[in-house]
Motif scaffolding. Structure first.
Motif, PDB file in Angstrom:
ATOM      1  N   VAL A   1       0.856  -1.199   0.000  1.00  7.42           N
ATOM      2  CA  VAL A   1       0.000   0.000   0.000  1.00  7.42           C
ATOM      3  C   VAL A   1       0.883   1.236   0.000  1.00  7.42           C
ATOM      4  O   VAL A   1       1.785   1.383   0.833  1.00  7.42           O
ATOM      5  CB  VAL A   1      -0.953   0.017   1.210  1.00  7.42           C
ATOM      6  N   LEU A   2       0.640   2.117  -0.968  1.00  9.97           N
ATOM      7  CA  LEU A   2       1.384   3.379  -1.091  1.00  9.97           C
ATOM      8  C   LEU A   2       0.383   4.508  -1.223  1.00  9.97           C
ATOM      9  O   LEU A   2      -0.362   4.564  -2.200  1.00  9.97           O
ATOM     10  CB  LEU A   2       2.222   3.375  -2.371  1.00  9.97           C
ATOM     11  N   HIS A   3       0.335   5.406  -0.223  1.00  9.42           N
ATOM     12  CA  HIS A   3      -0.488   6.626  -0.327  1.00  9.42           C
ATOM     13  C   HIS A   3      -1.960   6.343  -0.634  1.00  9.42           C
ATOM     14  O   HIS A   3      -2.583   7.044  -1.427  1.00  9.42           O
ATOM     15  CB  HIS A   3       0.097   7.555  -1.393  1.00  9.42           C
ATOM     16  N   GLY A   4      -2.496   5.276  -0.054  1.00 13.17           N
ATOM     17  CA  GLY A   4      -3.918   4.969  -0.251  1.00 13.17           C
ATOM     18  C   GLY A   4      -4.202   4.087  -1.449  1.00 13.17           C
ATOM     19  O   GLY A   4      -5.356   3.760  -1.738  1.00 13.17           O
ATOM     20  N   LEU A   5      -3.162   3.703  -2.174  1.00  8.53           N
ATOM     21  CA  LEU A   5      -3.312   2.827  -3.338  1.00  8.53           C
ATOM     22  C   LEU A   5      -2.691   1.472  -3.005  1.00  8.53           C
ATOM     23  O   LEU A   5      -1.528   1.402  -2.585  1.00  8.53           O
ATOM     24  CB  LEU A   5      -2.584   3.434  -4.544  1.00  8.53           C
ATOM     25  N   ARG A   6      -3.482   0.417  -3.182  1.00  2.00           N
ATOM     26  CA  ARG A   6      -2.928  -0.921  -2.964  1.00  2.00           C
ATOM     27  C   ARG A   6      -2.503  -1.508  -4.309  1.00  2.00           C
ATOM     28  O   ARG A   6      -3.280  -1.524  -5.262  1.00  2.00           O
ATOM     29  CB  ARG A   6      -3.981  -1.832  -2.315  1.00  2.00           C
ATOM     30  N   VAL A   7      -1.257  -1.948  -4.370  1.00  2.00           N
ATOM     31  CA  VAL A   7      -0.719  -2.539  -5.590  1.00  2.00           C
ATOM     32  C   VAL A   7      -0.469  -4.016  -5.310  1.00  2.00           C
ATOM     33  O   VAL A   7       0.328  -4.356  -4.432  1.00  2.00           O
ATOM     34  CB  VAL A   7       0.597  -1.856  -6.007  1.00  2.00           C
ATOM     35  N   THR A   8      -1.164  -4.874  -6.035  1.00  2.00           N
ATOM     36  CA  THR A   8      -0.989  -6.320  -5.833  1.00  2.00           C
ATOM     37  C   THR A   8      -0.221  -6.906  -7.011  1.00  2.00           C
ATOM     38  O   THR A   8      -0.693  -6.840  -8.152  1.00  2.00           O
ATOM     39  CB  THR A   8      -2.358  -7.024  -5.722  1.00  2.00           C
ATOM     40  N   PRO A   9       0.972  -7.467  -6.763  1.00  2.00           N
ATOM     41  CA  PRO A   9       1.711  -8.129  -7.842  1.00  2.00           C
ATOM     42  C   PRO A   9       1.017  -9.439  -8.215  1.00  2.00           C
ATOM     43  O   PRO A   9       0.656 -10.220  -7.338  1.00  2.00           O
ATOM     44  CB  PRO A   9       3.086  -8.410  -7.220  1.00  2.00           C
ATOM     45  N   VAL A  10       0.823  -9.639  -9.503  1.00  2.00           N
ATOM     46  CA  VAL A  10       0.103 -10.813 -10.013  1.00  2.00           C
ATOM     47  C   VAL A  10       1.063 -11.601 -10.903  1.00  2.00           C
ATOM     48  O   VAL A  10       1.624 -11.043 -11.861  1.00  2.00           O
ATOM     49  CB  VAL A  10      -1.129 -10.366 -10.838  1.00  2.00           C
ATOM     50  N   ARG A  11       1.259 -12.869 -10.608  1.00  2.00           N
ATOM     51  CA  ARG A  11       2.171 -13.680 -11.427  1.00  2.00           C
ATOM     52  C   ARG A  11       1.601 -13.882 -12.827  1.00  2.00           C
ATOM     53  O   ARG A  11       0.430 -14.252 -13.000  1.00  2.00           O
ATOM     54  CB  ARG A  11       2.391 -15.047 -10.754  1.00  2.00           C
ATOM     55  N   LEU A  12       2.440 -13.607 -13.836  1.00  2.00           N
ATOM     56  CA  LEU A  12       2.100 -13.863 -15.235  1.00  2.00           C
ATOM     57  C   LEU A  12       3.266 -14.602 -15.866  1.00  2.00           C
ATOM     58  O   LEU A  12       4.396 -14.504 -15.384  1.00  2.00           O
ATOM     59  CB  LEU A  12       1.880 -12.541 -15.987  1.00  2.00           C
ATOM     60  N   LEU A  13       2.999 -15.303 -16.956  1.00  2.00           N
ATOM     61  CA  LEU A  13       4.092 -15.974 -17.664  1.00  2.00           C
ATOM     62  C   LEU A  13       4.336 -15.306 -19.000  1.00  2.00           C
ATOM     63  O   LEU A  13       3.409 -15.097 -19.789  1.00  2.00           O
ATOM     64  CB  LEU A  13       3.762 -17.457 -17.850  1.00  2.00           C
ATOM     65  N   HIS A  14       5.621 -14.978 -19.235  1.00  2.00           N
ATOM     66  CA  HIS A  14       6.084 -14.304 -20.453  1.00  2.00           C
ATOM     67  C   HIS A  14       6.937 -15.366 -21.146  1.00  2.00           C
ATOM     68  O   HIS A  14       8.145 -15.410 -20.953  1.00  2.00           O
ATOM     69  CB  HIS A  14       6.901 -13.094 -19.990  1.00  2.00           C
ATOM     70  N   GLY A  15       6.276 -16.285 -21.889  1.00  2.00           N
ATOM     71  CA  GLY A  15       6.983 -17.493 -22.310  1.00  2.00           C
ATOM     72  C   GLY A  15       7.328 -18.284 -21.060  1.00  2.00           C
ATOM     73  O   GLY A  15       6.470 -18.517 -20.211  1.00  2.00           O
ATOM     74  N   ARG A  16       8.616 -18.612 -20.917  1.00  2.00           N
ATOM     75  CA  ARG A  16       9.026 -19.359 -19.722  1.00  2.00           C
ATOM     76  C   ARG A  16       9.450 -18.455 -18.578  1.00  2.00           C
ATOM     77  O   ARG A  16       9.795 -18.923 -17.504  1.00  2.00           O
ATOM     78  CB  ARG A  16      10.182 -20.307 -20.080  1.00  2.00           C
ATOM     79  N   LEU A  17       9.456 -17.153 -18.840  1.00  2.00           N
ATOM     80  CA  LEU A  17       9.907 -16.201 -17.815  1.00  2.00           C
ATOM     81  C   LEU A  17       8.736 -15.778 -16.925  1.00  2.00           C
ATOM     82  O   LEU A  17       7.756 -15.217 -17.417  1.00  2.00           O
ATOM     83  CB  LEU A  17      10.503 -14.965 -18.504  1.00  2.00           C
ATOM     84  N   PRO A  18       8.829 -16.027 -15.602  1.00  2.00           N
ATOM     85  CA  PRO A  18       7.774 -15.519 -14.720  1.00  2.00           C
ATOM     86  C   PRO A  18       7.953 -14.022 -14.509  1.00  2.00           C
ATOM     87  O   PRO A  18       9.057 -13.572 -14.174  1.00  2.00           O
ATOM     88  CB  PRO A  18       7.993 -16.293 -13.409  1.00  2.00           C
TER      89      PRO A  18
END
Ligand SMILES: [Zn+2]
Ligand SMILES: [Zn+2]
Ligand SMILES: [Zn+2]
Length: 288
Positions: A153-170
């Motif tokens: 949470v930064l300054h009232g904004l919650r940022v959630t990292p979401v796992r995605l796959l870019h080919g074999r690169l997470p």
């Protein structure tokens, strides 16, 4: 008090080469439509925080960052969230030194540990400043480690990292929600939140679908028509967007395979190709 006056700015919507591509005379690269000029992919979210202060947070710092910042008169940086360390997403990091001078504060670079390591390798002149022959004008940064699913949470904004796959690169996508002082998402989110930025994705792993549920705005990779090992095609992106059912979906990271107009014609309701300088939020220029 909660954050307000949100503006989400598409700073760049093009693939790694940018569009027009150097030396190319195809229909897209020679188009008169300003929406066919695509800088490298990145975004900014501007808002007034719960204390009434203006804030600007970036997603990625592409090589075109300087031009993007000037276009939108950006003059501060309250944090950078990095999806992955490919050249087209981080090679503008030098430019943030100007925000350091304006704000007289160091800037947090939020990234997964492997990405942070790569940044330290690429930008040795920033991170190992003591080794520079002359003391030069370099960015003043600090590292913040991200882990998929662990929200910040930064300054009232919650940022959630979401796992995605870019080919074999997470890699990471980011979901943005406005939260109250206890960090709980507001039941009434300011437009265009909740929003997720998912660039450079070829597939969404099973654990991530839930983190992308209930979005007002989805922004999703759509490279080109033909299959690609590390990006989604037009049809693949549309089918992921149909499954996620955000109220509105915009596509990014587009190659010169299609013009804006050609893409727009084949879009289902509620979906559109994004374009550089599109701004979502109260009183802005989105007409989806
Ligand atoms: Zn990319
Ligand atoms: Zn072209
Ligand atoms: Zn990439």
């Amino acid at each position: 008090m909660t954050l307000r006056d949100v503006q989400f700015i598409f700073l760049g919507t093009g693939t790694s080469s940018g569009v027009p591509v150097i030396g190319c005379s195809c229909d897209t690269c020679t188009s008169d439509d300003p929406r066919d000029r695509r800088l490298r992919c990145g975004a900014a979210i501007r808002f007034i925080d719960p204390e009434g202060l203006p804030r600007t947070i970036f997603i990625d710092i592409p090589p075109d960052h300087r031009e993007q910042s000037l276009r939108h008169e950006l003059d501060r940086c309250d944090g950078i969230f990095v999806t992955h360390a490919h050249v087209d997403h981080v090679y503008g990091l030098d430019e943030v030194r100007r925000y350091n001078s304006l704000m007289r504060e160091p800037i947090g670079v939020h990234a997964e540990p492997e990405v942070t390591e790569a940044l330290h390798r690429i930008f040795q002149h920033i991170y190992a400043r003591q080794d520079n022959r002359n003391d030069s004008f370099v960015a003043d940064l600090f590292d913040v480690a991200l882990h998929p699913g662990a929200a910040v949470v930064l300054h009232g904004l919650r940022v959630t990292p979401v796992r995605l796959l870019h080919g074999r690169l997470p890699i990471l996508g980011f979901r943005l929600d406005a939260v109250d002082s206890a960090g709980v998402p507001l039941s009434e989110q300011p437009d265009p939140l909740p929003l997720a930025w998912c660039t450079d994705v070829s597939s969404v792993p099973p654990e991530s679908w839930e983190l992308l549920a209930g979005l007002k705005t989805l922004i999703l990779d759509m490279l080109r028509e033909r299959a690609h090992p590390t990006h989604m095609t037009c049809d693949e992106s549309i089918s992921v967007a149909e499954r996620l059912q955000a109220e509105q979906t915009f596509f990014i990271h587009m190659s010169h395979d299609f013009t804006h107009r050609q893409l727009l014609e084949r879009m289902p309701p509620g979906m559109a190709p994004g374009w550089d300088d599109l701004i979502l939020g109260e009183g802005t220029n989105s007409d989806l």
